[in-house]
Enzyme design. Structure first.
Site, PDB file in Angstrom:
ATOM      1  N   ASP A 270       6.193-102.661 -55.304  1.00 38.30           N
ATOM      2  CA  ASP A 270       5.317-103.536 -56.072  1.00 38.30           C
ATOM      3  C   ASP A 270       5.358-104.916 -55.404  1.00 38.30           C
ATOM      4  O   ASP A 270       6.188-105.190 -54.525  1.00 38.30           O
ATOM      5  CB  ASP A 270       5.726-103.601 -57.551  1.00 38.30           C
ATOM      6  CG  ASP A 270       4.546-104.051 -58.428  1.00 38.30           C
ATOM      7  OD1 ASP A 270       3.608-104.684 -57.900  1.00 38.30           O
ATOM      8  OD2 ASP A 270       4.559-103.792 -59.630  1.00 38.30           O
TER       9      ASP A 270
HETATM   10  C1  BGC Z   1       1.520-105.329 -60.326  1.00 39.65           C
HETATM   11  C2  BGC Z   1       0.984-104.057 -59.716  1.00 39.65           C
HETATM   12  C3  BGC Z   1      -0.156-104.374 -58.782  1.00 39.65           C
HETATM   13  C4  BGC Z   1       0.302-105.370 -57.741  1.00 39.65           C
HETATM   14  C5  BGC Z   1      -0.768-105.716 -56.733  1.00 39.65           C
HETATM   15  C6  BGC Z   1       1.762-106.406 -59.296  1.00 39.65           C
HETATM   16  O1  BGC Z   1       2.026-107.630 -59.903  1.00 39.65           O
HETATM   17  O2  BGC Z   1       2.712-105.026 -61.020  1.00 39.65           O
HETATM   18  O3  BGC Z   1       0.588-103.160 -60.709  1.00 39.65           O
HETATM   19  O4  BGC Z   1      -0.640-103.210 -58.191  1.00 39.65           O
HETATM   20  O5  BGC Z   1       0.707-106.552 -58.404  1.00 39.65           O
HETATM   21  O6  BGC Z   1      -1.798-106.450 -57.274  1.00 39.65           O
END
Ligand code: BGC
Length: 744
Positions: A270
């Site tokens: 993530d």
């Molecule tokens: C979120 C993810 C997301 C990623 C990219 C993160 O803050 O938890 O779900 O895919 O950002 O945008």
């Protein structure tokens, strides 16, 4: 066979993909390999070198947080023509419930209990996203969520593993088609592996403690279903899982995902999660974080820059073997090869507008919204409303909010083409007098992360209490002047989603007060809810005759609400989550284990002395404008051996006067065995459409995969020889009962 992606290249066999990957890999320096494991941000949330410079020197394999076809092509040209290896980039973004044409939020689509709804939605989303030049979406989000306080409940399919697994597989098929590299599709990403929905207190990012049995029986099934459906990538979760952060968790990423499930794609962290292993008190420093994440099986570093800073040195110093790096690079290159990026790295800059113009996309969005809505109450058959009504008031700030209609995850610029509920009703009744008053504005107490990162320059200043009071009185006056009132209440889009947990599930702001004031006028009132999580609408559930849960219904949401309110569509959705009476009852879910003082027994002592602990609306609940009877449940055999399969059938009849949909649900309970098992578990469902008087027989199979579970007492998968109850009905309180016995 020709690759129908328009690349002219043929669809490669696995062996051909592998051979091609080996050739590419053999030509890469260590630094270029590390580049493939690095995902960089295309916008400026985070400080760091310019993406162009990183790409030019072969330092990036993928780009996220960018949404501009020309810019994609410009960066791709640098990768392909100027970087040493010429390997194309993968462009990634969160396309969660639509790209331009916005579908209902995933929680809403789960409420359709119809996997073809999310499958079609994600196919449309994939087509639009791919036309824009994206290759990879960070979806579907597969986290089971049993705590309605957790803001990200909106992004998933709710509380149940069986429903969640069905929605997971459907979304993977929708995004990817029947194989990676199918035309007009994107690579899907199953996230967030795993357990993120069970954070302490429902507070986003907080640690998670889940025993292995709960992980395997409840939290893993949607992820496993995604692997079975061929998902190309996984994303690790942010939080600590049983004291080991998911992004550095070898058991999750290597033992379960690759070892047990045979996943062959790649895992991305993530955002910033590898670097966060230091913040979380797991890794000593960023070098240690890079070492532990890669060793644990995390292939691509999303934007934390930890891999590019440290992996080369870790290999040079002998701390990490180059074989580990090679394996990670292979998985990423294989996705690029399958996607046809080497043949066609660039996007056609005119394509998106053509694709988006397709009326089919909006038709699909309207149908998805119609099928997602849940009728929660309809006293005295107030709904459907008569289209002949002359004078109707629509009240509530959400009633004319495009962003509340489209819902969460709309941070990357879409055309605000959403039809609001007010607009939908006006379009449905062009000749009626429809008055509108927003009432007081509703606000978060603390701003959302997205509000801070991407402030909206057009956002009006918050209302003063005096302005809110004027708005309140105007709303009551507007309602007073009408024959019927539609109140549209709930939450703004930024009140659920990431970093949007709540301690209360009440209607925010003065909405309930306004609702009470309007109901006190004595007019018929319909409540339409726009929200991304269960809300504790206990007062409304007793005092407002008609309630429609419309969720965050997407671009066509307002039309779909009007279709339901005026009876052009009969609602057939069912809750994919339990609605608690109070936020303090969370987590509340139907599949609990029995206790020594079960409800109904003499020793039963309500779990709280200050209010009923039972759900306001149970899992699986939803009404219709017609009535159904479910009868004649029968099992093909009363006894069977471990490993065998039995068939359950039941008849469902439309006993009312209009056509409608019922979702027939099958629940089981194992009475005793190696472990205690939940008092009810969903094991089958089918949404059927029936004409008045029509009867259909619904059939379910119960075999070893439905009856086995991970046993804590035995530390293994077991299927017990045991007695089982079965209930078939229209929600998780179904009473139609049968039983069977499994013998060894
Ligand atoms: C979120 C993810 C997301 C990623 C990219 C993160 O803050 O938890 O779900 O895919 O950002 O945008």
């Amino acid at each position: 066979m020709e690759n129908p992606n328009g690349t002219g290249a043929k669809v490669l066999t696995n062996a051909e993909v592998e051979a091609r990957v080996e050739v590419i890999l053999a030509g890469l320096s260590l630094s270029e390999k590390v580049g493939q494991l690095t995902q960089v941000g295309g916008t400026t949330f985070i400080e760091g070198p310019k993406p162009e410079d990183v790409i030019r020197r072969g330092g990036a394999g993928s780009v996220l947080w960018l949404n501009d076809t020309q810019k994609f092509n410009a960066l791709q040209r640098i990768a392909v023509e100027e970087s040493p290896s010429g390997i194309p980039l993968l462009f990634a973004l969160d396309v969660i419930h639509g790209y331009r044409t916005i579908f209902p939020v995933p929680l809403a689509m789960a409420a359709s209990w119809d996997p073809t709804v999310p499958e079609r939605a994600q196919a449309v989303a994939a087509k639009e996203a791919r036309a824009a030049g994206l290759h990879w979406t960070f979806g579907p989000m597969l986290d089971i969520a049993r705590d309605a306080r957790w803001g990200r409940i909106v992004e998933g399919a709710g509380e149940d593993p069986h429903l969640g697994a069905a929605m997971a597989a459907a979304q993977v098929r929708g995004f990817q088609g029947d194989r990676l590299g199918a035309p007009d599709r994107v690579v899907a990403c199953a996230k967030h592996f795993a357990g993120y929905g069970a954070s302490d207190g429902g507070r986003d990012y907080d640690p998670v403690y889940l025993p292995e049995g709960l992980l395997r029986n409840v939290y893993f099934p949607p992820f496993h279903a995604a692997v079975e459906a061929g998902v190309g990538t996984f994303m690790s979760a942010y939080m600590d899982l049983n004291d080991v952060p998911a992004s550095g968790n070898r058991w999750l990423l290597r033992d379960v995902l690759r070892g047990e499930w045979g996943f062959k794609g790649f895992v991305v962290s993530d955002a910033l999660a590898v670097g966060n292993l230091v913040t979380q008190g797991f890794a000593r420093d960023r070098r240690d974080a890079a070492f532990r994440a890669l060793s644990a099986g995390l292939d691509m570093d999303m934007a934390s820059n930890t891999y590019p800073e440290h992996l080369e040195e870790l290999v040079d110093s002998g701390a990490l073997s180059v074989e580990l790096i090679d394996d990670a690079v292979r998985a990423i290159l294989a996705v690029k090869v399958r996607m046809g990026l080497f043949e066609q790295p660039y996007a056609d800059e005119g394509l998106l507008e053509q694709v988006v113009a397709s009326p089919e996309h909006r038709t699909a969005a309207r149908l998805a919204a119609q099928r997602s809505m849940v009728l929660l109450r309809n006293e005295g058959a107030l709904l459907p409303l008569d289209k002949g009504i002359k004078n109707l008031a629509v009240i509530g700030t959400l009633a004319n909010s495009k962003s509340a209609t489209e819902g969460s995850w709309m941070v990357f610029g879409h055309i605000p083409a959403a039809v609001t509920v007010l607009e939908g009703i006006r379009a449905k009744l062009p000749d009626a007098t429809i008055t509108y008053a927003p009432g007081p504005e509703i606000e978060r107490e603390f701003p959302s992360m997205f509000d801070i990162l991407m402030p909206d320059p057009n956002k009006p200043a918050p209302q003063t209490p005096e302005q809110a009071e004027v708005a309140f009185q105007q709303a009551v006056d507007t309602a007073r002047g009408a024959d019927l009132v539609v109140m549209v209440l709930g939450e703004h889009a930024n009140m659920s989603g990431e970093a949007a947990s709540r301690a209360s599930l009440d209607l925010p702001g003065r909405q309930e007060e306004l609702l009470k004031a309007v109901v006190a006028l004595g007019k018929p009132v319909v409540l339409v809810l726009l929200n991304g999580r269960p809300l504790s609408i206990t007062w409304a559930a007793e005092n407002v005759p008609a309630i429609v849960e419309a969720w965050e219904p997407g671009t066509e949401g307002g039309h779909a609400v009007a279709d339901i309110l005026f009876g052009d569509v009969n609602p057939g959705g069912k809750l994919p989550v339990t609605f608690p009476r109070k936020g303090s009852h969370a987590p509340l879910y139907y599949a609990r284990n029995l206790t020594h003082s079960p409800e109904g027994s003499r020793a039963y002592n309500p779990r709280y002395w200050d209010g009923l602990p039972t759900p306001l609306y149970p899992f699986g609940f939803g009404l219709s404008y017609t009535t159904f009877e479910i009868a004649n449940v029968s099992v093909s055999t009363a006894r069977m051996k471990v490993g065998e399969t039995l068939t359950v059938t039941a008849d469902v009849t439309n006993t009312g006067r209009v056509a409608g949909d019922e979702v027939v649900q099958l629940y089981i309970h194992q009475r005793a065995g190696s472990d205690t098992r939940p008092m009810r578990e969903l094991k089958g469902f089918e949404r059927v459409t029936l004409q008045p008087g029509e009867t259909r027989t619904v059939t379910f199979q119960l075999g070893p995969s439905a009856l086995r579970y991970w046993s804590t007492s035995r530390g293994a998968w077991v299927q017990d020889a045991a007695e089982f109850d079965i209930w078939v009905g229209s929600d998780s309180l179904a009473t139609l009962h049968a039983e069977f016995r499994v013998e060894s």
